[in-house]
Design a protein around this motif. Structure first.
Motif, PDB file in Angstrom:
ATOM      1  N   THR A 125       3.634 -11.762  -8.302  1.00  0.00           N
ATOM      2  CA  THR A 125       4.026 -10.467  -7.686  1.00  0.00           C
ATOM      3  C   THR A 125       4.591 -10.336  -6.402  1.00  0.00           C
ATOM      4  OG1 THR A 125       1.877  -9.939  -8.915  1.00  0.00           O
ATOM      5  CG2 THR A 125       2.766  -8.523  -6.913  1.00  0.00           C
ATOM      6  N   THR A 126       4.427 -11.621  -5.541  1.00  0.00           N
ATOM      7  CA  THR A 126       4.991 -11.527  -4.315  1.00  0.00           C
ATOM      8  C   THR A 126       6.616 -12.094  -4.407  1.00  0.00           C
ATOM      9  OG1 THR A 126       2.953 -12.322  -3.237  1.00  0.00           O
ATOM     10  CG2 THR A 126       5.084 -12.699  -1.712  1.00  0.00           C
ATOM     11  N   ILE A 127       6.993 -12.829  -5.435  1.00  0.00           N
ATOM     12  CA  ILE A 127       8.321 -12.899  -5.748  1.00  0.00           C
ATOM     13  C   ILE A 127       9.137 -11.874  -6.114  1.00  0.00           C
ATOM     14  CG2 ILE A 127       9.880 -14.197  -7.172  1.00  0.00           C
ATOM     15  CD1 ILE A 127       7.714 -16.582  -7.092  1.00  0.00           C
ATOM     16  N   ALA A 128       8.406 -11.032  -7.061  1.00  0.00           N
ATOM     17  CA  ALA A 128       9.102  -9.634  -7.470  1.00  0.00           C
ATOM     18  C   ALA A 128       9.246  -8.890  -6.460  1.00  0.00           C
ATOM     19  CB  ALA A 128       8.272  -9.228  -8.734  1.00  0.00           C
ATOM     20  N   GLN A 129       8.154  -8.534  -5.427  1.00  0.00           N
ATOM     21  CA  GLN A 129       8.315  -7.878  -4.217  1.00  0.00           C
ATOM     22  C   GLN A 129       9.572  -8.072  -3.389  1.00  0.00           C
ATOM     23  OE1 GLN A 129       4.480  -7.793  -2.807  1.00  0.00           O
ATOM     24  NE2 GLN A 129       3.617  -6.293  -3.858  1.00  0.00           N
ATOM     25  N   GLY A 130       9.709  -9.460  -3.453  1.00  0.00           N
ATOM     26  CA  GLY A 130      11.022  -9.824  -2.604  1.00  0.00           C
ATOM     27  C   GLY A 130      12.231  -9.629  -3.238  1.00  0.00           C
ATOM     28  N   TRP A 131      12.232  -9.814  -4.454  1.00  0.00           N
ATOM     29  CA  TRP A 131      13.626  -9.411  -5.068  1.00  0.00           C
ATOM     30  C   TRP A 131      13.962  -7.758  -5.030  1.00  0.00           C
ATOM     31  CZ3 TRP A 131      12.469 -12.810 -10.038  1.00  0.00           C
ATOM     32  CH2 TRP A 131      12.886 -14.219  -9.844  1.00  0.00           C
ATOM     33  N   ARG A 132      12.792  -6.961  -5.081  1.00  0.00           N
ATOM     34  CA  ARG A 132      13.065  -5.655  -5.105  1.00  0.00           C
ATOM     35  C   ARG A 132      13.528  -5.384  -3.437  1.00  0.00           C
ATOM     36  NH1 ARG A 132       8.041  -5.320  -7.766  1.00  0.00           N
ATOM     37  NH2 ARG A 132       8.295  -4.950  -9.765  1.00  0.00           N
ATOM     38  N   LEU A 133      12.819  -5.951  -2.650  1.00  0.00           N
ATOM     39  CA  LEU A 133      13.315  -5.740  -1.251  1.00  0.00           C
ATOM     40  C   LEU A 133      14.855  -6.316  -0.841  1.00  0.00           C
ATOM     41  CD1 LEU A 133      12.747  -5.167   1.921  1.00  0.00           C
ATOM     42  CD2 LEU A 133      11.815  -7.296   2.107  1.00  0.00           C
ATOM     43  N   ALA A 134      15.050  -7.470  -1.556  1.00  0.00           N
ATOM     44  CA  ALA A 134      16.513  -8.214  -1.337  1.00  0.00           C
ATOM     45  C   ALA A 134      17.513  -7.058  -2.168  1.00  0.00           C
ATOM     46  CB  ALA A 134      16.395  -9.283  -2.240  1.00  0.00           C
ATOM     47  N   THR A 135      17.103  -6.189  -3.234  1.00  0.00           N
ATOM     48  CA  THR A 135      18.091  -5.444  -4.083  1.00  0.00           C
ATOM     49  C   THR A 135      18.179  -4.050  -3.049  1.00  0.00           C
ATOM     50  OG1 THR A 135      17.025  -5.875  -6.209  1.00  0.00           O
ATOM     51  CG2 THR A 135      18.237  -3.681  -6.022  1.00  0.00           C
ATOM     52  N   ARG A 136      17.216  -3.795  -2.194  1.00  0.00           N
ATOM     53  CA  ARG A 136      17.492  -2.537  -1.340  1.00  0.00           C
ATOM     54  C   ARG A 136      18.373  -3.097  -0.110  1.00  0.00           C
ATOM     55  NH1 ARG A 136      11.832  -1.472  -2.737  1.00  0.00           N
ATOM     56  NH2 ARG A 136      11.347  -2.720  -0.802  1.00  0.00           N
ATOM     57  N   VAL A 137      18.257  -4.214   0.398  1.00  0.00           N
ATOM     58  CA  VAL A 137      18.877  -4.708   1.452  1.00  0.00           C
ATOM     59  C   VAL A 137      20.192  -4.942   1.006  1.00  0.00           C
ATOM     60  CG1 VAL A 137      19.307  -6.795   3.003  1.00  0.00           C
ATOM     61  CG2 VAL A 137      17.042  -5.766   2.692  1.00  0.00           C
ATOM     62  N   ALA A 138      20.512  -5.346  -0.034  1.00  0.00           N
ATOM     63  CA  ALA A 138      22.065  -5.611  -0.693  1.00  0.00           C
ATOM     64  C   ALA A 138      22.573  -4.320  -0.839  1.00  0.00           C
ATOM     65  CB  ALA A 138      21.827  -6.414  -2.007  1.00  0.00           C
ATOM     66  N   ARG A 139      21.848  -3.437  -1.501  1.00  0.00           N
ATOM     67  CA  ARG A 139      22.396  -1.847  -1.771  1.00  0.00           C
ATOM     68  C   ARG A 139      22.706  -1.468  -0.452  1.00  0.00           C
ATOM     69  NH1 ARG A 139      20.087   2.280  -5.911  1.00  0.00           N
ATOM     70  NH2 ARG A 139      21.151   0.809  -7.162  1.00  0.00           N
ATOM     71  N   ASN A 140      21.861  -1.323   0.556  1.00  0.00           N
ATOM     72  CA  ASN A 140      22.251  -0.833   1.975  1.00  0.00           C
ATOM     73  C   ASN A 140      23.521  -1.372   2.405  1.00  0.00           C
ATOM     74  OD1 ASN A 140      20.267   1.006   1.772  1.00  0.00           O
ATOM     75  ND2 ASN A 140      18.848  -0.337   3.051  1.00  0.00           N
ATOM     76  N   ALA A 141      23.648  -2.914   2.164  1.00  0.00           N
ATOM     77  CA  ALA A 141      24.915  -3.404   2.853  1.00  0.00           C
ATOM     78  C   ALA A 141      26.042  -2.915   2.213  1.00  0.00           C
ATOM     79  CB  ALA A 141      24.625  -4.911   2.834  1.00  0.00           C
ATOM     80  N   LEU A 142      25.994  -2.695   0.872  1.00  0.00           N
ATOM     81  CA  LEU A 142      27.068  -2.210   0.071  1.00  0.00           C
ATOM     82  C   LEU A 142      27.588  -0.890   0.454  1.00  0.00           C
ATOM     83  CD1 LEU A 142      26.221  -3.676  -3.587  1.00  0.00           C
ATOM     84  CD2 LEU A 142      28.282  -4.318  -1.809  1.00  0.00           C
ATOM     85  N   GLU A 143      26.626  -0.164   0.535  1.00  0.00           N
ATOM     86  CA  GLU A 143      26.783   1.538   1.104  1.00  0.00           C
ATOM     87  C   GLU A 143      27.295   1.297   2.303  1.00  0.00           C
ATOM     88  OE1 GLU A 143      23.129   3.338   0.437  1.00  0.00           O
ATOM     89  OE2 GLU A 143      23.515   3.414  -1.744  1.00  0.00           O
ATOM     90  N   LYS A 144      27.225   0.589   3.449  1.00  0.00           N
ATOM     91  CA  LYS A 144      27.492   0.610   4.582  1.00  0.00           C
ATOM     92  C   LYS A 144      28.956   0.069   4.654  1.00  0.00           C
ATOM     93  CE  LYS A 144      23.292   0.140   7.305  1.00  0.00           C
ATOM     94  NZ  LYS A 144      22.501  -0.766   8.300  1.00  0.00           N
ATOM     95  N   SER A 145      29.368  -0.919   3.863  1.00  0.00           N
ATOM     96  CA  SER A 145      30.732  -1.372   3.732  1.00  0.00           C
ATOM     97  C   SER A 145      31.737  -0.559   2.800  1.00  0.00           C
ATOM     98  CB  SER A 145      30.554  -2.921   3.230  1.00  0.00           C
ATOM     99  OG  SER A 145      30.551  -3.070   2.177  1.00  0.00           O
ATOM    100  N   ALA A 146      31.057   0.150   2.129  1.00  0.00           N
ATOM    101  CA  ALA A 146      32.199   1.041   1.560  1.00  0.00           C
ATOM    102  C   ALA A 146      33.010   2.091   2.051  1.00  0.00           C
ATOM    103  CB  ALA A 146      31.386   1.798   0.303  1.00  0.00           C
ATOM    104  N   SER A 147      34.038   2.499   1.803  1.00  0.00           N
ATOM    105  CA  SER A 147      34.758   3.588   2.160  1.00  0.00           C
ATOM    106  C   SER A 147      35.157   4.585   0.936  1.00  0.00           C
ATOM    107  CB  SER A 147      36.043   2.684   2.689  1.00  0.00           C
ATOM    108  OG  SER A 147      36.787   2.266   1.624  1.00  0.00           O
ATOM    109  N   ASN A 148      35.459   5.668   1.558  1.00  0.00           N
ATOM    110  CA  ASN A 148      35.748   6.973   0.753  1.00  0.00           C
ATOM    111  C   ASN A 148      37.092   7.378   1.080  1.00  0.00           C
ATOM    112  OD1 ASN A 148      35.949   9.079  -0.943  1.00  0.00           O
ATOM    113  ND2 ASN A 148      34.292  10.302   0.231  1.00  0.00           N
ATOM    114  N   ASN A 149      37.883   6.900   0.190  1.00  0.00           N
ATOM    115  CA  ASN A 149      39.388   7.325   0.242  1.00  0.00           C
ATOM    116  C   ASN A 149      39.698   8.788  -0.610  1.00  0.00           C
ATOM    117  OD1 ASN A 149      40.168   5.476   1.972  1.00  0.00           O
ATOM    118  ND2 ASN A 149      40.745   4.117   0.665  1.00  0.00           N
ATOM    119  N   GLY A 150      38.821   9.336  -1.074  1.00  0.00           N
ATOM    120  CA  GLY A 150      38.862  10.595  -2.109  1.00  0.00           C
ATOM    121  C   GLY A 150      39.105  12.007  -1.435  1.00  0.00           C
TER     122      GLY A 150
END
Length: 196
Positions: free
Chosen positions: A119-144
């Motif tokens: 359960t702790t491992i799964a919680q860690g993976w969920r946290l890592a998913t949120r951190v990765a998504r936030n990093a991707l959203e910060k590095s994204a650019s909108n040229n639309g």
């Protein structure tokens, strides 16, 4: 009691043995298709084992390989089902999904060996998913927006070119990428596929 419901010769694994068996089966499936990835990916020779069909095929397509393997391990079956859903929904990425899941399980196996609760491992993976998504959203650019038409077209072209480079249209991908971008830009936000 459970012996009454099992076929002769059936073996039951419990506890640590069952967990280890699940890890080994799923990781073996991931390792099977891992070697097919990339420009230097290796082909696999597949032979059917049916009485009336002894055909042989050579492929490096992860979906084909995973469909051809007979599996009796529950965790490996889940891994194959995940890859199958990826193939049905997206049409590509089956090998990548299988390898990613296999590597997560490999790391999870090491963490469980260190006595960390699943359960702790799964919680860690969920946290890592949120951190990765936030990093991707910060590095994204909108040229639309207005004034960025050339950059937006280039972004669409690069996306289409990357998408088309995987299996079928490798040699003509620039032509088909431009064709796809023209089609998307013709719609300009409309859902009407019949606009000219």
């Amino acid at each position: 009691m459970e012996q009454a419901y099992m076929h002769a010769g059936t073996q039951v694994d419990k506890g640590e043995n069952a967990r280890l068996s699940s890890f080994v089966g799923a990781i073996a499936i991931a390792d099977l298709v891992k070697t097919t990835l990339g420009p230097k990916g290796m082909d696999k020779i597949l032979q059917r084992v049916a009485e009336n069909d002894q055909s042989i095929s050579v492929t490096n397509d992860g979906a084909t390989i995973l469909r051809s393997v007979n599996i009796d391990n529950a965790a490996a079956r889940v891994l194959v089902d995940i890859a199958k859903i990826q193939d049905e929904e997206v049409g590509d990425g089956t090998t990548s999904v299988a390898v990613l899941c296999g590597e997560l399980l490999r790391q999870g196996e090491g963490l469980i060996a260190q006595r960390i609760h699943p359960t702790t491992i799964a919680q860690g993976w969920r946290l890592a998913t949120r951190v990765a998504r936030n990093a991707l959203e910060k590095s994204a650019s909108n040229n639309g927006g207005v004034g960025h038409e050339a950059a937006f077209r280039n972004d669409l072209f690069q996306i289409a070119r990357t998408t088309l480079s995987s299996k079928i249209l490798l040699h003509e991908r620039d032509y088909f990428a431009n064709l796809a971008v023209d089609a998307v830009l013709r719609l300009r936000g409309s859902n009407n596929l019949f606009c000219y």
